[in-house]
Every structure is written in structure tokens, then in C-alpha cells.
Design a protein around this motif. Sequence first.
Motif, PDB file in Angstrom:
ATOM      1  N   ARG A 293      53.794   3.876 184.902  1.00 54.77           N
ATOM      2  CA  ARG A 293      52.906   3.619 183.772  1.00 54.77           C
ATOM      3  C   ARG A 293      51.973   2.442 184.042  1.00 54.77           C
ATOM      4  NH1 ARG A 293      55.601   6.216 179.455  1.00 54.77           N
ATOM      5  NH2 ARG A 293      54.523   5.065 177.829  1.00 54.77           N
ATOM      6  N   ALA A 294      52.089   1.841 185.232  1.00 52.87           N
ATOM      7  CA  ALA A 294      51.329   0.614 185.530  1.00 52.87           C
ATOM      8  C   ALA A 294      49.824   0.880 185.527  1.00 52.87           C
ATOM      9  CB  ALA A 294      51.757   0.075 186.879  1.00 52.87           C
ATOM     10  N   ASP A 295      49.066  -0.088 185.011  1.00 53.43           N
ATOM     11  CA  ASP A 295      47.611  -0.055 185.143  1.00 53.43           C
ATOM     12  C   ASP A 295      47.110  -1.490 185.318  1.00 53.43           C
ATOM     13  OD1 ASP A 295      47.636  -1.284 182.687  1.00 53.43           O
ATOM     14  OD2 ASP A 295      46.779   0.397 181.576  1.00 53.43           O
ATOM     15  N   GLY A 296      45.813  -1.704 185.192  1.00 56.26           N
ATOM     16  CA  GLY A 296      45.230  -3.022 185.439  1.00 56.26           C
ATOM     17  C   GLY A 296      45.836  -4.109 184.562  1.00 56.26           C
ATOM     18  N   ALA A 297      46.183  -3.759 183.337  1.00 58.72           N
ATOM     19  CA  ALA A 297      46.732  -4.760 182.406  1.00 58.72           C
ATOM     20  C   ALA A 297      48.014  -5.382 182.950  1.00 58.72           C
ATOM     21  CB  ALA A 297      47.014  -4.111 181.050  1.00 58.72           C
ATOM     22  N   CYS A 298      48.735  -4.618 183.782  1.00 57.15           N
ATOM     23  CA  CYS A 298      50.054  -5.054 184.248  1.00 57.15           C
ATOM     24  C   CYS A 298      49.956  -6.139 185.323  1.00 57.15           C
ATOM     25  CB  CYS A 298      50.855  -3.860 184.736  1.00 57.15           C
ATOM     26  SG  CYS A 298      50.901  -2.558 183.486  1.00 57.15           S
ATOM     27  N   GLY A 299      48.722  -6.476 185.728  1.00 60.40           N
ATOM     28  CA  GLY A 299      48.511  -7.611 186.631  1.00 60.40           C
ATOM     29  C   GLY A 299      48.811  -8.921 185.929  1.00 60.40           C
ATOM     30  N   GLU A 300      48.940  -8.873 184.631  1.00 61.30           N
ATOM     31  CA  GLU A 300      49.312 -10.060 183.863  1.00 61.30           C
ATOM     32  C   GLU A 300      50.731  -9.860 183.330  1.00 61.30           C
ATOM     33  OE1 GLU A 300      47.232 -11.963 180.103  1.00 61.30           O
ATOM     34  OE2 GLU A 300      45.872 -11.577 181.786  1.00 61.30           O
ATOM     35  N   ALA A 301      51.586 -10.892 183.457  1.00 71.13           N
ATOM     36  CA  ALA A 301      52.990 -10.743 183.027  1.00 71.13           C
ATOM     37  C   ALA A 301      53.047 -10.490 181.524  1.00 71.13           C
ATOM     38  CB  ALA A 301      53.775 -11.997 183.381  1.00 71.13           C
ATOM     39  N   PRO A 302      53.715  -9.410 181.108  1.00 68.79           N
ATOM     40  CA  PRO A 302      53.816  -9.151 179.669  1.00 68.79           C
ATOM     41  C   PRO A 302      54.804 -10.119 179.011  1.00 68.79           C
ATOM     42  CG  PRO A 302      55.006  -7.469 180.912  1.00 68.79           C
ATOM     43  CD  PRO A 302      54.394  -8.376 181.916  1.00 68.79           C
ATOM     44  N   PRO A 303      54.475 -10.623 177.821  1.00 63.60           N
ATOM     45  CA  PRO A 303      55.435 -11.479 177.110  1.00 63.60           C
ATOM     46  C   PRO A 303      56.523 -10.621 176.470  1.00 63.60           C
ATOM     47  CG  PRO A 303      53.484 -11.133 175.763  1.00 63.60           C
ATOM     48  CD  PRO A 303      53.244 -10.400 177.048  1.00 63.60           C
ATOM     49  N   MET A 304      57.640 -11.233 176.061  1.00 61.81           N
ATOM     50  CA  MET A 304      58.648 -10.499 175.277  1.00 61.81           C
ATOM     51  C   MET A 304      58.050 -10.248 173.901  1.00 61.81           C
ATOM     52  SD  MET A 304      61.600  -9.112 174.693  1.00 61.81           S
ATOM     53  CE  MET A 304      62.728  -9.451 176.028  1.00 61.81           C
ATOM     54  N   ARG A 305      57.908  -8.980 173.535  1.00 63.11           N
ATOM     55  CA  ARG A 305      57.379  -8.656 172.203  1.00 63.11           C
ATOM     56  C   ARG A 305      58.484  -8.091 171.339  1.00 63.11           C
ATOM     57  NH1 ARG A 305      51.609  -5.554 171.912  1.00 63.11           N
ATOM     58  NH2 ARG A 305      52.096  -5.451 169.690  1.00 63.11           N
TER      59      ARG A 305
END
Length: 327
Positions: A293-305
Motif C-alpha cells: 500500500r506504500a506511496d509517496g506519503a510513506c516517505g514520512e513516518a506516520p504518527p500513532m493515530r
Amino acid sequence: MTPLLQVEGLRTHFFTRAGVVKAVDDVSFAVDRGEVLGLVGESGSGKSITGYSIMGLVDPPGRIVAGSIRLDGREIRELDAESMRRLRGNRMAMIFQDPMMTLNPVLRIDRQMTEAILAHDDVSRATALERARDALGRVGIPSPDERLRAYPHQFSGGMRQRVAIAIALLNGPDLVIADEPTTALDVTIQGQILYEIQKLAREAGTALVWITHDLSVVAGLADRVCVMYAGRIVEQGTTAQVLDAPLHPYTQGLLDSVPSRNARGARLRQIAGMTPSLVDLPDACAFRERCDRADGACGEAPPMRVAGGDPGRGARCHHPLVPWPCP
Ligand SMILES: Nc1ncnc2c1ncn2[C@@H]1O[C@H](COP(=O)(O)OP(=O)(O)OP(=O)(O)O)[C@@H](O)[C@H]1O
Ligand code: SF4
Ligand SMILES: [Mg+2]
């Protein structure tokens, strides 16, 4: 109510010649009294180091660099070595994968057990011996009187682990961290030990953190689950939420690789690729090389939501299996 154990923003790093290994990197979770928390993840994800950090057992080149660890509301991260030693034998205990981390090979079991009691309690040797005998009986060791006089090498692997568990539970700790203590044992014995520890924890109101790489173990044991990947908790929730309706692609991958009765005969799916090296890990989603499911956004670490307004339920993922804001 204050949770018995509250870990917030914990970071434990190893300063090696090859670079900084971020073994635990911003880990937060809480465990209540009488609750069983499963901490699950592949090898090298930081499960043991999380446990060692809480117990104050991280050695150089490792160091806790940030975060707080509160036991019953009290910060224990900055306690001196002697206070930590007292807490360890008394209020919190760890059961290691290898029981010989707990047992001394050259001392008889009675001596090891009574000394563990006498170090923390002002009771007579006879009372301590009585308690040791009871403790062996409770973890299912037959003829405890006789077994007390044996040395560790005179026990089978399963029995040795039971002795180590009995020692961990000896002083009625409020918190027990069990680090894959049953993986080396055969399946029947695993099941018995899991059942017994769970029962003891429930009866005594002990908070239990169960570390394992095996999701099927937590299914029957834990109330809540935290899934760890590359030093971070990537998903958390009740056991039913995490196992029946996972949010994170990594959790789904773990679930797909667990054998199930319904899928008999079908090939098990492995998560493609390998866990990344934790040395100088870039600030991106650590799962992106393995994630479909990875895309360009995943270049930034996702926070715990947080999902569905429930602070105990959430994931670190830009594109979870159920889109944000997840019910
Ligand atoms: N003394 C050390 N020096 C450098 N790196 C270390 C040290 N101890 C642990 N690490 C690193 O910390 C990371 C987390 O290790 P940890 O033992 O917590 O993993 P784990 O999830 O318990 O794995 P396993 O399922 O294999 O027990 C690993 O990448 C490991 O290589
Ligand atoms: S953030 Fe992106 S790469 Fe990471 S798990 Fe989610 S979808 Fe996959
Ligand atoms: Mg480990």
C-alpha cells in the motif's frame, strides 16, 4: 484510574561503532492491574529491549534516551541502581526466554528461592521455605519438597522454566514481563504454562506483559495487543480488534502467516522482504519496502493515530486497511 504501568515516549538506543541502533523508538503503552498485554512482533523489532528498559536492565552501549516509565504513577526511570534492584525482586519481575537467566546453576533450588524471599521480606527461613514449596506447587511441579533439594540441571527444560516462573512470582509482583518464556518448550507444555501464568495473574491482580513473535499465542491469552515493528508500536487495540479487524498492513501480514484450521492445506503467506536494519533508520515508515500500500506519503513516518475516538485503539499508517478516521 492510574494504570499500573504507564510507558510514554520511551526511546532506548544503542550507540555502536556502526551507528545508532534505535531499538525502541517512541514507544507508549499502559497496562492495568489484572490485565494481560501481548507485545508482538518479528525478531529484532525491539520487544525484549522494551522489557529490559522497563526493568532497568539495559547495559551500555544501550541507554534510555527519552521517555517516562511510571509504576503506579511513580516515575522509575531515574531511580538509582539499588532502588531498581529492590523494585525488581519485589514489585516487578521478568521471566526470560532462557530460564538460566534467572537460575544460578551451582545453587540448589531451595537456596535460590529462599534467598529471593529473604532479600525482600523479613520472615524466618522456615516460612520462606514454606512459601518456596507452595510456589513450586502452584506452577505444577510434582513433589515440590523433593524438587527443592535439586539443582537446576536436574530439571527438564520445561520444569526449569516453571521454576524460573515460580521465582518470578515468589514475592507477588504487581507487574510481570514474560519474554517468550515458552517458545523453547513443546506445544502441550507451552499451553499448560500459558494457562497457569494467566490464572495466577488474574487471581493475584498482576499486570502481565507477554512478549511473543506468535500472534496465535496472544489470541488465547491477552486482553490487549501492541504490535511492534522496527522499534515502534505500529498498532494497538483489544485482542479482538487487532486480530479480527487489523488496521496496519504489517499486522495483516502477521495474521496471514499464522496457520489456521480453516486454511488447512492452503499455503501460508510470508511477509515479503526483511526487517530493516535499525542502524540510522531514515525518518520514513519502516515498513514501506515490504508494503503493497506504500506511496509517496510513506516517505514520512506516520504518527500513532487514534481510531474511533478510543485512545487504546490506533495505528501508525498513512493508508490503513480501514481508511482514517477508522470506526
Ligand atoms: N547490545 C546491543 N548492541 C546493539 N544493538 C542491540 C543490542 N541489543 C539489542 N540490539 C538491537 O536492538 C534491536 C531490538 O532487539 P530486541 O532484542 O529487543 O528484539 P526482539 O524483538 O526481542 O527480537 P527477538 O524476537 O529475536 O527476541 C535489534 O535490532 C538488536 O540488534
Ligand atoms: S505508512 Fe505506508 S508504507 Fe507504512 S504501512 Fe502504512 S501504507 Fe504501508
Ligand atoms: Mg527478544
